[in-house]
Design a protein around this motif. Structure first.
Motif, PDB file in Angstrom:
ATOM      1  N   UNK A   1      48.986  45.015  53.598  1.00  0.00           N
ATOM      2  CA  UNK A   1      47.637  45.573  53.649  1.00  0.00           C
ATOM      3  C   UNK A   1      47.279  46.193  52.307  1.00  0.00           C
ATOM      4  N   UNK A   2      48.239  46.896  51.710  1.00  0.00           N
ATOM      5  CA  UNK A   2      47.987  47.513  50.410  1.00  0.00           C
ATOM      6  C   UNK A   2      47.687  46.431  49.370  1.00  0.00           C
ATOM      7  N   UNK A   3      48.485  45.372  49.341  1.00  0.00           N
ATOM      8  CA  UNK A   3      48.251  44.295  48.378  1.00  0.00           C
ATOM      9  C   UNK A   3      46.899  43.640  48.606  1.00  0.00           C
ATOM     10  N   UNK A   4      46.511  43.452  49.862  1.00  0.00           N
ATOM     11  CA  UNK A   4      45.206  42.883  50.151  1.00  0.00           C
ATOM     12  C   UNK A   4      44.082  43.782  49.653  1.00  0.00           C
TER      13      UNK A   4
ATOM     14  N   UNK B   1      42.795  53.202  33.864  1.00  0.00           N
ATOM     15  CA  UNK B   1      43.712  52.382  34.659  1.00  0.00           C
ATOM     16  C   UNK B   1      44.057  53.142  35.931  1.00  0.00           C
ATOM     17  N   UNK B   2      44.665  52.429  36.869  1.00  0.00           N
ATOM     18  CA  UNK B   2      45.150  53.087  38.087  1.00  0.00           C
ATOM     19  C   UNK B   2      46.508  52.514  38.469  1.00  0.00           C
ATOM     20  N   UNK B   3      47.365  53.387  38.957  1.00  0.00           N
ATOM     21  CA  UNK B   3      48.663  52.988  39.487  1.00  0.00           C
ATOM     22  C   UNK B   3      48.592  53.097  41.006  1.00  0.00           C
ATOM     23  N   UNK B   4      48.796  51.985  41.690  1.00  0.00           N
ATOM     24  CA  UNK B   4      48.732  51.946  43.148  1.00  0.00           C
ATOM     25  C   UNK B   4      50.131  51.703  43.689  1.00  0.00           C
ATOM     26  N   UNK B   5      50.595  52.607  44.531  1.00  0.00           N
ATOM     27  CA  UNK B   5      51.940  52.496  45.094  1.00  0.00           C
ATOM     28  C   UNK B   5      51.908  51.644  46.358  1.00  0.00           C
ATOM     29  N   UNK B   6      52.913  50.789  46.514  1.00  0.00           N
ATOM     30  CA  UNK B   6      52.962  49.884  47.656  1.00  0.00           C
ATOM     31  C   UNK B   6      53.412  50.581  48.934  1.00  0.00           C
ATOM     32  N   UNK B   7      54.225  51.617  48.807  1.00  0.00           N
ATOM     33  CA  UNK B   7      54.773  52.298  49.992  1.00  0.00           C
ATOM     34  C   UNK B   7      53.687  53.087  50.710  1.00  0.00           C
ATOM     35  N   UNK B   8      53.850  53.245  52.027  1.00  0.00           N
ATOM     36  CA  UNK B   8      52.897  54.010  52.822  1.00  0.00           C
ATOM     37  C   UNK B   8      53.639  54.971  53.746  1.00  0.00           C
ATOM     38  N   UNK B   9      52.932  56.050  54.105  1.00  0.00           N
ATOM     39  CA  UNK B   9      53.424  57.013  55.087  1.00  0.00           C
ATOM     40  C   UNK B   9      54.825  57.521  54.740  1.00  0.00           C
ATOM     41  N   UNK B  10      55.767  57.447  55.661  1.00  0.00           N
ATOM     42  CA  UNK B  10      57.108  58.010  55.442  1.00  0.00           C
ATOM     43  C   UNK B  10      57.910  57.266  54.383  1.00  0.00           C
ATOM     44  N   UNK B  11      57.472  56.056  54.008  1.00  0.00           N
ATOM     45  CA  UNK B  11      58.204  55.289  53.006  1.00  0.00           C
ATOM     46  C   UNK B  11      57.871  55.718  51.572  1.00  0.00           C
ATOM     47  N   UNK B  12      56.856  56.570  51.412  1.00  0.00           N
ATOM     48  CA  UNK B  12      56.496  57.048  50.075  1.00  0.00           C
ATOM     49  C   UNK B  12      57.632  57.926  49.548  1.00  0.00           C
ATOM     50  N   UNK B  13      58.120  57.604  48.351  1.00  0.00           N
ATOM     51  CA  UNK B  13      59.294  58.272  47.785  1.00  0.00           C
ATOM     52  C   UNK B  13      58.875  59.273  46.707  1.00  0.00           C
ATOM     53  N   UNK B  14      59.270  60.516  46.882  1.00  0.00           N
ATOM     54  CA  UNK B  14      58.893  61.572  45.945  1.00  0.00           C
ATOM     55  C   UNK B  14      59.380  61.282  44.532  1.00  0.00           C
TER      56      UNK B  14
ATOM     57  N   UNK C   1      35.489  44.133  39.353  1.00  0.00           N
ATOM     58  CA  UNK C   1      35.583  43.385  38.117  1.00  0.00           C
ATOM     59  C   UNK C   1      36.691  43.902  37.216  1.00  0.00           C
ATOM     60  N   UNK C   2      37.763  44.414  37.811  1.00  0.00           N
ATOM     61  CA  UNK C   2      38.890  44.954  37.053  1.00  0.00           C
ATOM     62  C   UNK C   2      39.859  43.836  36.655  1.00  0.00           C
ATOM     63  N   UNK C   3      40.841  44.206  35.832  1.00  0.00           N
ATOM     64  CA  UNK C   3      41.837  43.233  35.391  1.00  0.00           C
ATOM     65  C   UNK C   3      42.756  42.845  36.552  1.00  0.00           C
ATOM     66  N   UNK C   4      43.355  41.664  36.511  1.00  0.00           N
ATOM     67  CA  UNK C   4      44.325  41.292  37.540  1.00  0.00           C
ATOM     68  C   UNK C   4      45.443  42.327  37.603  1.00  0.00           C
ATOM     69  N   UNK C   5      45.911  42.666  38.806  1.00  0.00           N
ATOM     70  CA  UNK C   5      46.949  43.694  38.934  1.00  0.00           C
ATOM     71  C   UNK C   5      48.274  43.248  38.319  1.00  0.00           C
ATOM     72  N   UNK C   6      48.877  44.154  37.553  1.00  0.00           N
ATOM     73  CA  UNK C   6      50.209  43.907  36.990  1.00  0.00           C
ATOM     74  C   UNK C   6      51.249  44.441  37.961  1.00  0.00           C
ATOM     75  N   UNK C   7      52.188  43.602  38.340  1.00  0.00           N
ATOM     76  CA  UNK C   7      53.201  43.986  39.326  1.00  0.00           C
ATOM     77  C   UNK C   7      54.208  44.943  38.699  1.00  0.00           C
ATOM     78  N   UNK C   8      54.473  46.040  39.407  1.00  0.00           N
ATOM     79  CA  UNK C   8      55.455  47.030  38.999  1.00  0.00           C
ATOM     80  C   UNK C   8      56.549  47.114  40.068  1.00  0.00           C
ATOM     81  N   UNK C   9      57.717  47.695  39.760  1.00  0.00           N
ATOM     82  CA  UNK C   9      58.763  47.838  40.778  1.00  0.00           C
ATOM     83  C   UNK C   9      58.310  48.641  41.998  1.00  0.00           C
TER      84      UNK C   9
END
Length: 222
Positions: A4-7, A39-52, A17-25
């Motif tokens: 869902x996050x990737x979508x 720029x923006x950094x979007x984290x793939x993890x959600x809810x309890x999986x978000x790592x401090x 009209x932003x640049x194509x997303x660059x994949x990060x670890x």
């Protein structure tokens, strides 16, 4: 959930009209190119999986003003992880989704929702994005929104109603018109990053909350 996050990322890039997303670890980096939103950094993890530790590492690596973080956890949880120079939106956003459904009656060409008397609805598409505008009886702006279908998923974006024209059903008109446009382009699921102000509208139309969303902006260290 990371699907869902990737979508959301893919549709948001088309919508803005932003640049194509660059994949990060840990997720994706998107170059936007605006002075206040470089720029923006979007984290793939959600809810309890978000790592401090991961969020802290990415935040600490930021040195230039105008960089945003999008973290799918509550602001009260994420805020203490960020150091000096970070502004955290205290209003929790929400990652939301819905199975798109038509609101037209079969065999008709009616608009998906009735436009109040005197208002004018206009819809147009360009660059893979469908936009809707509602003009007030005097011709001024009353409401707007846009949607970016990317295959089976469509991302709703920038839904807004003028304070002078709220509580007249214009948000519903915009959302249903965008939904119909996305369905006609083959989309099946809608995704959006919603604000607290818009949550009631989205939930009234069947959208569900998948995760909280924290927005943070780096303004520069003293």
């Amino acid at each position: 959930m990371d699907g869902i996050v990737r979508n959301w990322v893919d549709g948001w890039v088309v919508s803005r009209g932003a640049a194509p997303p660059a994949v990060e670890p840990w997720g994706w980096t998107i170059d936007v190119g605006l002075a206040h939103h470089v720029s923006r950094h979007v984290f793939a993890a959600t809810n309890d999986e978000v790592d401090e530790a991961t969020v802290r590492k990415v935040a600490d690596s930021v040195t230039g003003a105008g960089i945003w973080l999008k973290v799918f956890a509550e602001p009260s949880r994420v805020g203490p992880w960020l150091g000096d120079g970070w502004w955290v939106d205290p209003e929790p956003g929400r990652l939301m989704s819905v199975r798109l459904r038509t609101s037209r009656r079969p065999g008709t060409h009616e608009t998906p929702a009735a436009v109040p008397d005197g208002y004018r609805l206009r819809t147009w598409s360009s660059g893979g994005v469908t936009r809707v505008m509602v003009a007030a009886p005097d011709g001024s702006w009353a409401a707007r929104g846009q949607i970016a279908p990317t295959g089976a998923t469509a991302v709703v974006d920038q839904i807004e109603t003028s304070p002078d024209h709220r509580r007249r059903g214009l948000g519903t008109v915009v959302m249903r018109t965008l939904t119909q446009a996305a369905l006609e382009q083959g989309a099946e699921v809608g995704v959006l990053g919603g604000t607290p102000d818009g949550r009631a509208l989205y939930e009234s139309l069947g959208w569900r909350v998948d995760a909280p969303l924290t927005s943070a902006k780096f303004t520069g260290r003293p």
